[in-house]
Design an enzyme around this catalytic site. Structure first.
Site, PDB file in Angstrom:
ATOM      1  N   SER A 579      -8.465  11.764   3.069  1.00 55.71           N
ATOM      2  CA  SER A 579      -8.988  10.409   2.983  1.00 55.71           C
ATOM      3  C   SER A 579      -9.884  10.140   4.198  1.00 55.71           C
ATOM      4  CB  SER A 579      -7.844   9.409   2.860  1.00 55.71           C
ATOM      5  OG  SER A 579      -8.295   8.165   2.415  1.00 55.71           O
ATOM      6  N   ASP A 664      -8.869   8.567  -8.669  1.00 56.71           N
ATOM      7  CA  ASP A 664      -8.654   8.014  -7.335  1.00 56.71           C
ATOM      8  C   ASP A 664      -9.278   6.626  -7.238  1.00 56.71           C
ATOM      9  OD1 ASP A 664      -8.403   7.505  -4.616  1.00 56.71           O
ATOM     10  OD2 ASP A 664      -8.833   9.574  -4.060  1.00 56.71           O
ATOM     11  N   HIS A 699      -5.441   9.059  -5.843  1.00 57.74           N
ATOM     12  CA  HIS A 699      -5.516   9.265  -4.406  1.00 57.74           C
ATOM     13  C   HIS A 699      -4.314  10.021  -3.850  1.00 57.74           C
ATOM     14  CE1 HIS A 699      -7.552   8.370  -0.666  1.00 57.74           C
ATOM     15  NE2 HIS A 699      -6.448   7.921  -0.117  1.00 57.74           N
TER      16      HIS A 699
END
Length: 727
Positions: A579, A664, A699
């Site tokens: 991320s 995501d 995610h």
């Protein structure tokens, strides 16, 4: 929370071709890995079509040749076909590691105790537990009335609930105050958009058929057992911004909107005090925070601000009896604790100081009891649990043996007790739950994560060192290695991990999967770079906005120093991040690609400027105080100067593994997709760049306690192969 992307219309379609790499070099040295040999021989990588897309602002024009890859519906055949082609390329390129991947996958899962359960905790007359059974992927949630010898009552069985879904996650589950109705939320797409449903827990009560959609998953019961509060998400930005009150037995369309966040810089969440007397809406931005409160016995009243929201002021509260205890950074950069009566909370000038500000001590959290105040704090990056007796103000620290560790509070549901429940872990000590008697100052171990196989903590060593950064700051680094595999002679492979954003601190925690690296001779390092709060609030502020490059410089400087101190071999350094940590990976390989044999970037946020210019994308406007607002020219130029996607140049890049999830909602799939295409275009080395998309996940990756380890095994095999390790 971390960035994401999402919006425009595709202007062109994709054309992809499989092209051969350069022919094999017959003079290649014998010590090249199989991956390096395969890369030179196999004609695999898909080449993405270029469609120039012009973006102009502040007199500057950027051309994005891969902007067309964005498809918000995630259904465009050309996009899906290209992602599938990337998956096929990755599978073919790494085919020689299949055996090692499978071995690692079985090894990692083999350390997990199949029949396991959490430590029970008591709330409102019932003991609650989560249990895992056999090879099942998901927990079973259950409760027992009054004592642990009572009959088990299954609340939810995640395994049965997941049967019809490729992805499944339970977000929250809350039992009504009268213990008769269960409310729970589920996500079956991995977009972090949850559906709330209800279940009767009494045989004599009819089923509750209410369904609440498009929520963030949180559920808060009012004390009348008839109303619940929840947050609805914006379908475009996926931000939870509307708080609704729902009455059981009525359609969602009749629900009352009780709060709407109109400032897009704020996140919204819900909570309830430990004594169940107050329901609160928490308002949280990067630089300010606060709450609105409601009497839980009067759910139809209006929420009122606890205290005014002010720029640069962050506060949160806990309640004990009739007194509110407030953690605040008002005139206290590293926070202090103050208190106020219900009548005085609205005016911070009436708050009274309980724990003064100490510029060397960062206050992370507090726990309240009738006889004690407990503070979770950090000094010089070392975690500390400080217990203070209300009666005599005497205090003591809870002692732990490891040199570096993480400790905190868990499931402290009552205030009329001398027992504090703690979680504890270190890089050599598995996750543990303790009951600590604050009066006797004694710890009782209730449960330690059982690591199956030949795991012995004494085989491993953890250290903490400080590395001097280029500007003179001392960067903490947590290290762990297997004693009999490590020699500080510069021959071990080194795996360096980092994050460095949002003030999130990667504590020195235990990982069962990490043992597979340590047992193969890897040294594992966490670089506690600026942008985290490892050294307190100033450490965070020195790694955000116009100080963001400190984050990347710190990571690179740590790598150089670990090699100089011979913790790792200079030609076997590997790095990983996810991320915003993926942004970190992109920035460091633009800055110093020669330092790394390979990097792994998971769901990487790499197209910083384009994303932050698009207010329709989730988590954009909320994060201007983290990254900057590129609509302002100074922020635009600074962000552009480090944005991994924009700063790709013609140079030799290391081997790269990138993973993402099609669904995501935080960092959308097309960011890494574009990044990979551009990296391949500019890379002047013969090193492999592979990209894998989980077409079912978001995610957080795959759901399920075993399945999720597939990606870990893939990364470890990728690195181990390049380190010359085949078993």
């Amino acid at each position: 929370m971390n960035p994401i992307r999402n919006n425009p219309i595709i202007h062109a379609v994709l054309m992809m071709t499989l092209v051969a790499c350069q022919p094999a070099d017959n003079t290649q040295s014998a010590n090249k890995s199989e991956l390096e040999t395969a890369t030179m021989n196999n004609p695999k990588p898909p080449v993405a079509k270029k469609v120039p897309h012009k973006m102009s602002i502040h007199g500057d024009t950027r051309i994005d040749n891969y902007y067309w890859m964005r498809n918000d519906e995630r259904k465009a055949p050309e996009v899906i076909q290209h992602l599938e082609a990337e998956n096929s390329f990755t599978e073919a390129t790494l085919a020689h590691t299949t055996y090692l991947q499978e071995k690692l996958f079985k090894e990692i899962n083999g350390r997990i105790k199949k029949d396991d359960s959490t430590v029970p905790f008591k709330k409102n007359g019932y003991f609650y537990t989560q249990r895992y059974e056999g090879d099942k992927e998901y927990p079973i949630y259950l409760r027992q009335k009054d004592n642990l010898d009572a009959k088990e009552e299954i609340l939810l069985d995640g395994n049965k609930m997941a049967e019809a879904h490729d992805y499944f996650a339970i977000g929250d589950y809350e039992v009504s105050p009268d213990n008769k109705i269960l409310a729970y939320s589920t996500d079956t797409l991995s977009r972090r958009v949850y559906t709330i449903e209800f279940k009767s827990l009494n045989d004599d009560q009819s089923n509750v058929n209410d369904v609440l959609t498009q929520t963030n998953g949180q559920i808060i019961w009012a004390n009348d057992n008839q109303h619940v509060f929840y947050i609805k998400k914006d379908p475009q930005t996926l931000l939870g911004y509307q708080v609704y009150r729902h009455q059981l037995g009525t359609p969602q369309s009749d629900d009352s909107l009780v709060y709407e966040e109109t400032n897009s810089a704020f996140y919204t969440s819900l909570g309830k005090t430990k004594d169940d007397s107050i329901i609160y809406i928490y308002h949280d931005s990067t630089d300010s925070s606060g709450a609105s409160i409601l009497d839980a016995n009067r759910p139809t009243d209006d929420f009122v601000l606890f205290a005014p929201l002010e720029d640069k002021h962050e506060y949160a509260f806990e309640k004990l009896n009739d007194t509110f205890y407030i953690r605040t950074n008002w005139q206290a950069k590293n926070f202090r604790i103050m208190k106020a009566s219900g009548k005085a909370i609205h005016d911070k000038t009436q708050w009274q100081e309980v724990i003064p500000h100490n510029p060397d001590v960062y206050i992370r959290d507090i726990e309240l009891f009738q006889n004690y105040l407990v503070i979770n704090e950090k000094e010089n990056g070392v975690n500390r649990i400080n217990v203070i007796n209300w009666d005599d103000n005497k205090q003591h620290n809870i002692q732990f043996e490891d040199p570096v560790f993480v400790a905190g509070f868990t499931n402290n549901t009552h205030t009329d007790t001398d027992t504090l429940r703690l979680y504890y872990s270190s890089m050599t000590t598995p996750a543990s739950v303790y009951d600590y008697n604050m009066k006797k100052q004694e710890k009782t171990l209730l449960k330690q994560q059982e690591v199956l196989g030949e795991f012995h903590p004494n085989n491993y060593q953890s250290e903490r060192i400080f590395v001097k950064a280029r500007d003179g700051k001392q960067i903490p680094v947590s290290l762990v290695y297997r004693k009999d595999k490590f020699k500080q002679d510069g021959t071990n492979p080194l795996y360096q991990y980092g994050y460095g954003s949002y003030g999130a601190t990667i504590d020195p925690y235990f990982s069962g999967s990490r043992l597979s690296l340590l047992d193969r001779g890897f040294v594992f390092a966490i670089a506690h770079i600026r942008g985290s709060q490892m050294l307190g609030r100033p450490w965070y502020e020195d790694g955000k906005m116009f100080n963001k490059k400190n984050t990347f410089n710190d990571f690179v400087d740590v790598t150089r120093e670990l090699v100089a101190q011979k913790y790792g071999a200079k030609d076997r350094v590997f790095a990983a991040g996810g991320s915003a940590g993926g942004l970190l990976m992109g920035a460091v390989i633009n800055q110093a690609p020669e330092l790394y044999k390979a990097i792994a970037a998971h769901v990487p946020f790499v197209d910083v400027v384009t994303t932050m210019l698009d207010e329709s994308i989730p988590l954009t406007t909320n994060e201007y105080d983290e990254w900057g607002n590129p609509n302002n020219e100074d922020s635009y130029q600074y962000m552009l100067s480090y944005s991994p996607y924009d700063q790709i140049s013609r140079q030799d890049y290391p081997h790269i593994l990138v993973t993402t999830g099609l669904h995501d909602s935080q960092v959308q799939y097309f960011e890494p997709m574009k990044w990979i295409a551009k990296l391949r275009e500019y890379n002047t080395s013969s090193n492999t760049i592979v990209f894998k998309t989980d077409l079912e996940a978001g995610h957080g990756g795959a759901s399920g306690r075993f399945k999720r380890n597939r990606d870990t095994a893939l990364e470890y095999a990728f690195f181990a192969d390049l380190a010359g390790i085949k078993e």
